[in-house]
Design an enzyme around this catalytic site. Structure first.
Site, short mmCIF file in Angstrom:
data_model
loop_
_atom_site.label_atom_id
_atom_site.label_comp_id
_atom_site.label_asym_id
_atom_site.label_seq_id
_atom_site.Cartn_x
_atom_site.Cartn_y
_atom_site.Cartn_z
N GLU A 86 -23.98 47.57 6.59
CA GLU A 86 -23.40 46.23 6.43
C GLU A 86 -24.46 45.16 6.18
O GLU A 86 -24.19 43.96 6.31
CB GLU A 86 -22.55 45.89 7.66
CG GLU A 86 -21.41 46.85 7.89
CD GLU A 86 -20.17 46.53 7.07
OE1 GLU A 86 -19.80 45.35 6.98
OE2 GLU A 86 -19.56 47.47 6.51
N ARG B 119 -18.97 49.52 12.01
CA ARG B 119 -19.24 49.49 10.57
C ARG B 119 -20.67 49.91 10.22
O ARG B 119 -20.92 50.37 9.11
CB ARG B 119 -18.98 48.09 10.02
CG ARG B 119 -17.56 47.60 10.30
CD ARG B 119 -17.32 46.28 9.60
NE ARG B 119 -16.03 45.70 9.96
CZ ARG B 119 -15.54 44.60 9.40
NH1 ARG B 119 -16.21 43.98 8.46
NH2 ARG B 119 -14.37 44.14 9.79
N ALA C 193 -6.22 37.23 2.27
CA ALA C 193 -5.44 38.47 2.15
C ALA C 193 -5.41 39.27 3.45
O ALA C 193 -4.67 40.24 3.55
CB ALA C 193 -6.01 39.33 1.02
N HIS D 86 -19.82 42.49 13.63
CA HIS D 86 -21.23 42.54 13.25
C HIS D 86 -22.07 41.96 14.38
O HIS D 86 -21.59 41.14 15.18
CB HIS D 86 -21.50 41.71 11.99
CG HIS D 86 -20.95 42.29 10.73
ND1 HIS D 86 -20.37 41.52 9.74
CD2 HIS D 86 -20.90 43.56 10.28
CE1 HIS D 86 -19.97 42.29 8.76
NE2 HIS D 86 -20.28 43.54 9.06
N CYS E 281 -22.86 34.08 8.19
CA CYS E 281 -22.27 35.04 7.25
C CYS E 281 -22.55 34.63 5.81
O CYS E 281 -22.70 35.49 4.93
CB CYS E 281 -20.76 35.13 7.45
SG CYS E 281 -20.24 36.02 8.92
N VAL F 20 -11.00 39.20 13.65
CA VAL F 20 -9.85 38.51 14.21
C VAL F 20 -9.37 37.37 13.31
O VAL F 20 -8.17 37.22 13.05
CB VAL F 20 -10.18 37.98 15.63
CG1 VAL F 20 -9.03 37.14 16.18
CG2 VAL F 20 -10.49 39.14 16.57
N ASN G 94 -24.09 40.09 4.30
CA ASN G 94 -23.75 41.50 4.07
C ASN G 94 -24.20 42.01 2.71
O ASN G 94 -23.94 43.15 2.36
CB ASN G 94 -22.24 41.72 4.18
CG ASN G 94 -21.67 41.28 5.50
OD1 ASN G 94 -20.78 40.45 5.53
ND2 ASN G 94 -22.20 41.80 6.58
#
Length: 445
Positions: free
Chosen positions: A174, A212, A19, A248, A368, A26, A110
């Site tokens: 985060e 963030r 989405a 991050h 991640c 990026v 996160n």
């Protein structure tokens, strides 16, 4: 007592889609509205988990958040049956519907910040779910993520759960993507590195993309976790690299035990940061601070390849391995650097490339996808055993994914209420597999 680092990876949810919701990421923006393959995404993530088990490491599994998030849609004024809510939102607020369908909870780096018991004053492992308040599609995760984590780490004798920080810009949090722990070994007192993008008391901040993580949030988590101030550092990320897509810290630096690998432009006033880390580290084993020069890997190539978003793991046989995304092999200078790193005088001895293309195209690499949790043998025994990956669970999850997941998902599919039904059916089955009880709102309706 033995201590282990256990990687708890997020299972990619059935509504994995592109989405383009993450401004400042990026890859997320550049792949917006492409057709995704949820089945392939989930299988790729599961294969990475299983590979770590085969290396002799402990590996855990974190269930995804339920999507679509009907609670948020109803809070925004959409009423009627669940199907009617989806149909109305698709017509009136398609961007909100995208946010409520996001599978971003798969990136469990996160999900929370976790401090081990050997670092906290009360001798318990502390967990604070991240509020992720910078992006709507992520800010809605914290309540359900907290429930899932409580079902996994339920014993109050060992685990202390905290509420997410207030949903206010001053306390943007985060999670572990901005937290690194350096230690002589997993079970020894560690040096906690909290990396933030913005401090409310200074004007040093990025100009293009948002910072963030705030210093105020990092300090609040450290207080709640009862960390020793003498073993805790608050370090500012270089605002210039945030503006280049380093949203991050784990996109520009990675640490494990006595190794810290970071880009030469990672931190604000970096030389002072290096001196602070040297002064704060304690242990008999030497600290390896490996500063990657821009001439070897540019910030642009770091973001393109996600080389710093690799996992750095200690192997039971000795040495460390880099679990790198396959994209690193597509950037010549990055692959060359990793090869040379294994030949240099440091504990890194091996690079293992993994295919995580579906996650990478949405802006998340190997690091991640996992939440790192340092556990004593006793604490590991107190973890919900159904969430620890072994060969039996690996095969059950493969079968579950192949049974319930689509192999194509486009933006138009989000308007179809049958996707909601499929997702709920899949997750209801998953709670039985992982012994999570009724952690999802639709189960309690």
């Amino acid at each position: 007592m033995n201590y282990y680092e256990v990687n708890f990876d997020g299972l990619v949810g059935p509504t994995h889609n592109y989405a383009g919701l993450s401004y400042g990421n990026v890859a997320s923006k550049s792949n917006a509205n492409k057709t995704s393959n949820p089945k392939q995404a989930a299988l790729q993530g599961l294969e990475k988990m299983w590979h770590l088990v085969q290396l002799g490491l402990h590996q855990g599994v974190v269930a995804p958040n339920a999507r679509p998030d009907l609670i948020t849609l109803r809070a925004c004024g959409f009423a009627g049956s669940d199907s009617a809510v989806i149909s109305k939102a698709a017509k009136a607020q398609p961007q909100l519907l995208k946010a409520c369908y996001s599978a971003s909870s798969m990136w469990t780096a996160n999900a929370a910040t976790v401090s081990p018991s050997c670092d906290s004053a009360d001798g318990k492992l502390h967990i604070t779910p991240a509020n992720l308040n910078n992006k709507l599609h992520r800010a809605i995760e914290a309540p359900q993520t907290s429930q899932i984590l409580k079902a996994m780490f339920s014993d109050p004798d060992f685990f202390s759960h905290h509420e997410a920080l207030p949903q206010h810009p001053l306390y943007g949090d985060e999670g572990a993507a901005n937290y690194t722990r350096l230690a002589d070994s997993y079970g020894h007192q560690g040096l906690a590195l909290f990396v933030y993008g913005e401090d409310a008391h200074t004007q040093v901040k990025p100009q293009l993309f948002p910072a963030r993580q705030t210093r105020q949030a990092s300090e609040a988590v450290a207080r709640s976790h009862q960390l020793d101030p003498q073993n805790t550092l608050f370090i500012q990320q270089n605002p210039e690299v945030i503006d280049q897509g380093v949203f991050h810290n784990d996109v520009i630096a990675i640490g494990n035990e006595n190794v810290f690998l970071f880009h030469e432009q990672a931190f604000y006033q970096q030389q002072g940061v290096i001196e602070q880390i040297k002064a704060g580290y304690q242990g008999d084993r030497p600290l390896h601070l490996i500063e990657v020069k821009n001439a070897d890997i540019s910030v642009e190539d770091a973001v393109k390849s996600y080389v710093f978003n690799s996992q750095l793991v200690s192997l039971p046989s000795g040495g460390m391995a880099v679990i790198a995304p396959g994209e690193c092999q597509m950037v010549g200078k990055v692959e060359q650097y990793l090869s040379a790193l294994c030949q240099a005088s440091n504990p890194v001895s091996e690079v293992i490339y993994m295919d995580l293309k579906q996650s990478m195209q949405n802006g998340g690499g190997p690091a991640c996808l996992r939440l790192r949790v340092t556990l004593s043998q006793q604490e590991l025994s107190a973890v919900n055993p159904a969430c620890l990956l072994d060969e039996g669970l690996y095969h059950r999850l493969r079968d579950w994914i192949n049974t319930h997941y689509r192999d194509r998902l486009s933006e138009a599919d989000l308007a179809d209420p049958s996707l909601m039904t499929e997702s709920q059916t899949a997750l209801d089955t998953l709670t039985t597999i992982l012994n999570l009880g009724s952690v999802y709102p639709f189960q309690q309706a």
